[in-house]
Design an enzyme around this catalytic site. Structure first.
Site, PDB file in Angstrom:
ATOM      1  N   HIS A 178      -4.132  14.249 -35.861  1.00  0.00           N
ATOM      2  CA  HIS A 178      -4.175  15.978 -36.184  1.00  0.00           C
ATOM      3  C   HIS A 178      -3.134  16.507 -34.828  1.00  0.00           C
ATOM      4  O   HIS A 178      -2.647  15.751 -34.022  1.00  0.00           O
ATOM      5  CB  HIS A 178      -5.516  16.080 -35.604  1.00  0.00           C
ATOM      6  CG  HIS A 178      -5.875  16.064 -34.531  1.00  0.00           C
ATOM      7  ND1 HIS A 178      -6.200  14.951 -33.790  1.00  0.00           N
ATOM      8  CD2 HIS A 178      -6.024  16.861 -33.488  1.00  0.00           C
ATOM      9  CE1 HIS A 178      -6.753  15.071 -32.602  1.00  0.00           C
ATOM     10  NE2 HIS A 178      -6.450  16.221 -32.404  1.00  0.00           N
ATOM     11  N   ASN A 223     -10.950  25.650 -33.605  1.00  0.00           N
ATOM     12  CA  ASN A 223     -11.325  24.844 -32.608  1.00  0.00           C
ATOM     13  C   ASN A 223     -12.788  25.171 -32.163  1.00  0.00           C
ATOM     14  O   ASN A 223     -13.163  26.486 -31.901  1.00  0.00           O
ATOM     15  CB  ASN A 223     -10.686  24.655 -31.343  1.00  0.00           C
ATOM     16  CG  ASN A 223     -10.764  23.526 -30.203  1.00  0.00           C
ATOM     17  OD1 ASN A 223     -11.916  23.123 -30.035  1.00  0.00           O
ATOM     18  ND2 ASN A 223      -9.891  23.002 -29.832  1.00  0.00           N
TER      19      ASN A 223
HETATM   20  O1  LIG Z   1      -8.699  19.956 -27.301  1.00  0.00           O
HETATM   21  P1  LIG Z   1      -8.417  18.379 -26.897  1.00  0.00           P
HETATM   22  O2  LIG Z   1      -7.734  17.482 -27.628  1.00  0.00           O
HETATM   23  O3  LIG Z   1      -9.678  17.986 -26.379  1.00  0.00           O
HETATM   24  O4  LIG Z   1      -7.895  18.335 -25.458  1.00  0.00           O
HETATM   25  C1  LIG Z   1      -6.501  17.756 -24.946  1.00  0.00           C
HETATM   26  O5  LIG Z   1      -5.381  18.688 -25.258  1.00  0.00           O
HETATM   27  C2  LIG Z   1      -5.620  20.175 -24.297  1.00  0.00           C
HETATM   28  C3  LIG Z   1      -4.480  20.910 -24.611  1.00  0.00           C
HETATM   29  O6  LIG Z   1      -3.171  20.007 -24.455  1.00  0.00           O
HETATM   30  C4  LIG Z   1      -5.811  19.825 -22.849  1.00  0.00           C
HETATM   31  O7  LIG Z   1      -6.084  21.081 -22.254  1.00  0.00           O
HETATM   32  C5  LIG Z   1      -6.819  18.783 -22.653  1.00  0.00           C
HETATM   33  O8  LIG Z   1      -6.801  18.494 -21.276  1.00  0.00           O
HETATM   34  C6  LIG Z   1      -6.612  17.493 -23.631  1.00  0.00           C
HETATM   35  O9  LIG Z   1      -7.645  16.658 -23.395  1.00  0.00           O
END
Ligand SMILES: O=P(O)(O)O[C@H]1O[C@H](CO)[C@@H](O)[C@H](O)[C@H]1O
Ligand SMILES: O=P(O)(O)O[C@H]1O[C@H](CO)[C@@H](O)[C@H](O)[C@H]1O
Lengths: 347, 347
Positions: free
Chosen positions: B162, B73
Site C-alpha cells: 500500500h 486513514n
Molecule cells: O501511517 P503509518 O504508516 O502508520 O506511519 C508511517 O508513515 C507516516 C508518514 O510518513 C509517519 O509519520 C510514521 O512515523 C510512519 O510510521
C-alpha cells in the site's frame, strides 16, 4: 497554548515548519518493534575495542584508561589532508572541499555505565574532556561537532558509553543556517534569539522540563522528535569552553537529571542522538562577532510510545515536512512529571 | 568524476550540501541488525485490516476489492476542518493552520505481493489510481503527497502492499524549497532545472541506473541515502496527471525494473520510502506557471551494506549535515549491474 488540532509551527532557528498532530499516538501499530535497551552489559567485555586494554581491529591497544579516553576514529568520515576537488561552474554539479577529523571519546572505563547512571562528578570529567578537546580542535577548525549516538535505535555501533567529535574545515548545513538566522534576529532585536526564547519560556511555563540558575531544559515550541529537548545556557555562554566551574558542575547535574528522566519515562536505557551547538570557530571565525549565539545542546530521542515503539522519520517527513504525533506541551508535561532524581534501576 | 576522497556536493534542489565519504563502508558494525524483509506473507491474512473482507478496528469492513482500494486513514495526521489557530506576532512562537486529509491506497488484494513482484499491467492500475486520486485532491489542495513507506525499517506499520496520499492546504517545507529554487533556475536559464540535469546525466553516463525514452533513473549527484534514486520524466511532464498512456505503461515497466534491482541487490524485499514531486496544485496554484517543474519520484532506501545493515541518519547527520558512506557513482554502478528483469525469488 496546548492546541488540540493539527497545526504547523515554525522553527525560527532553521526557518522550517513542523506539522503538529495532537492525537496520533492512538493509532494501531503492527510495525517494527525496537529491542528495549537494558542496562545489562558486563562492566568489562574483552571483545569490545572501547574497553581498557583491548586491542582494536587495527592492532592498536586501547590503554588501561581510568576516566575518559579519546582516540582518532579508525574509519573517519573526515581526514586532515585531502586533494582539492576539481572546480566546476555548472550549478548542477557543485563540489566543495571537506577537511577535518573524527575522534571517539569514551566517557568511562566501565561498559555498563551510561550518563544517567554515572555520578555527577564523573560527568564533570566528561564535560572537562569535551572542553579540552574543543580547545584544541576549535583553534584549527570552523566547526567542532561534539555528539553522542546512544542506543542501537540511534545507529550507535558500540554499546560502551562514548561520544564522537567530528571537526570540519567548513560550516555544515545546520550550523550555517543557524548562523544566518541568529545573526538576522540579533540585527533586528539586539538580543540573542535564544536569550529571548529562554525568557519567554520562563514566562509561559508550558514546555519547561528542568530549570536551574545556569540551565534551562525545554521541549522546544518547534520540536520535531517526540521527546526532543534543548538544554540552553542562561548565562550568555557562546561556546562550551567558556563555562565556569560552577556552570560545568550545574551542567553535569542537569545532564544527569535529564537523562534519568528519559530512562525513567519508558523504563529503559533511552536512546537518543545529542550534540552541542555554539558559535563557529577556527581562524575564519576567531575575529567575527559571536554576540548572536547562545550555547545549547539538542537531544533527539526516537521513542514515541514505549520502550519498543519509536517514531519513524520517513515518507511524508522526508518528502514533505517534519510531522509529530503529540504536542511539545504534552511531551514536556510527561518529562516534567517523571522522576529525575532516582534511576528506575535503583528503585 | 568518481572522487576518491571525502568532499561535499550541493543539492541544487534544496541548497543543502552532503558530505561524501567514499570508503566508510568497511568499518566494523556491531550495531543494530535489521530483520531482512522476506516475501513470505500469506496471500490473505484474516487479521490484517487492509485485506479484502476484513473488519478494521473502527468497525468498517474493507470491501472485497479486486484491484486497488482507497480509504480515508482512520488516524489521519491532517483533517479537513480545523479551527484557525491564534495569531501571534512573536517570531519565536509562529503558528500556521494546517488542513488536509490522509488516505491509504492498497495496491493489490494479495498481501504477499510488492511492486517488483506485481505484473507491469497491475502497476499500470496503481499508476492510474494515483492519477485519479490526484485529479480529485489536486482540485482542492495545494500539495498532494503520494508516498510509499515499504518495509518495517522504513516505519511501515502494515505489510500489505500500500501507499499513502496526504493532501495539504499549504506547501510543505521540501516542495516549498524546490518551488523557489526551481523557479530561480528557470528565470536564469530559461530551462527547467531537471530537464538540464537529465541531459547532463545522459552525457556523463556516470550515475544512470535505467534509461528509456520516457524515464531516466539516476543516483543523483547529491544523493544522501546509500542507494537513493530519482526517477525523472524526460517529457517535460509537470504533474502525475499529465502522463500519456504510453508514458504510464513505460513508467510501470521502469518501476518494476527499479524495484526488482533493489530487491536483487541484497536478496531481500528492499525497504524504502518513495514519493512523487511535481508542480503545486489547488486553487492557489492553478493559474501560476509550472514551467520550472519536472515530474519526478524519489526513492530513499536505508540499506547500506546488506539486508541487515542499514545507514542511520543520526548524530552528525541530524546536528550538522547529511553524510554518505559510498559515492553516488559507486551506488549507481552496483544498481546498474544488478539484474532488473528477473526477481531473485523467481530464479
Ligand atoms: O501511517 P503509518 O504508516 O502508520 O506511519 C508511517 O508513515 C507516516 C508518514 O510518513 C509517519 O509519520 C510514521 O512515523 C510512519 O510510521
Ligand atoms: O561512527 P559510528 O558510531 O559507527 O556511526 C554512527 O554515527 C555516524 C555519525 O552520526 C553515522 O554516520 C552512522 O550512520 C552511525 O551509524
Amino acid at each position: 497554548m496546548c492546541l488540540e488540532h493539527p497545526h504547523r509551527r515554525l522553527n525560527p532557528l532553521t526557518g522550517q515548519w513542523v506539522l503538529v498532530c495532537p492525537h496520533r499516538t492512538q493509532r494501531p501499530w503492527s510495525g517494527q518493534q525496537e529491542k528495549p535497551e537494558k542496562n545489562e552489559l558486563p562492566e568489562f567485555d574483552p571483545t569490545n575495542p572501547l574497553c581498557p586494554g583491548v586491542t582494536r581491529p587495527n592492532g592498536i591497544e586501547t590503554p588501561a584508561y581510568k576516566s575518559t579516553y579519546v582516540f582518532e576514529n579508525d574509519f573517519p568520515a573526515l581526514v586532515e589532508v585531502v586533494p582539492i576537488p576539481p572546480n566546476s561552474d555548472d550549478p548542477l554539479f557543485q563540489i566543495a572541499p571537506a577537511r577535518g577529523n573524527c575522534r571517539v571519546m569514551c566517557f568511562h572505563p566501565k561498559s555498563n555505565l551510561t550518563l544517567p547512571t554515572m555520578s555527577a562528578a564523573d560527568i564533570v570529567v566528561v564535560i572537562d574532556e569535551w572542553i579540552s578537546q574543543f580547545n584544541e580542535l576549535s583553534a584549527k577548525y570552523a566547526w567542532v561537532q561534539i555528539f553522542e549516538n546512544k542506543g542501537a535505535a540511534m545507529g550507535c555501533s558500540n554499546p560502551h558509553p562514548h561520544c564522537q567529535i567530528w571537526s570540519c574545515s567548513f560550516l555544515p548545513s545546520e550550523p550555517q543556517l543557524k548562523q544566518e538566522r541568529l545573526r538576522t534576529y540579533y540585527t533586528t532585536n539586539e538580543r540573542p534569539m535564544l536569550a529571548d526564547y529562554v525568557d519567554r519560556e520562563l514566562q509561559r511555563q508550558e514546555r519547561i522540563v528542568i530549570e536551574n540558575p545556569d540551565w534551562l531544559v525545554v521541549v522546544p515550541f518547534w520540536a520535531t522528535w517526540p521527546f526532543e529537548t534543548m538544554l540552553i545556557s542562561r548565562n550568555n555562554n557562546k561556546r562550551i569552553n567558556d563555562l565556569t566551574l560552577e556552570q560545568r558542575q550545574n551542567l553535569a547535574v542537569t545532564i544527569k537529571e535529564l537523562t534519568t528522566k528519559y530512562d525513567n519515562l519508558f523504563q529503559c536505557s533511552f536512546p537518543y542522538s545529542m550534540g552541542w551547538h555554539g558559535a563557529p570557530t577556527g581562524p575564519e571565525h576567531a575575529h567575527a562577532s559571536s554576540a548572536h549565539w547562545t550555547l545549547h545542546a539538542i537531544y533527539y530521542p526516537p521513542l514515541l510510545r514505549s520502550a519498543t515503539v519509536r517514531k519513524f522519520m520517513v515518507g511524508f517527513e522526508l518528502l514533505a515536512m517534519s510531522q509529530r504525533d503529540l504536542t511539545p506541551e504534552q511531551a514536556a508535561l510527561r518529562l516534567r512529571e517523571v522522576d529525575g532524581k532516582c534511576h528506575y534501576t535503583e528503585k
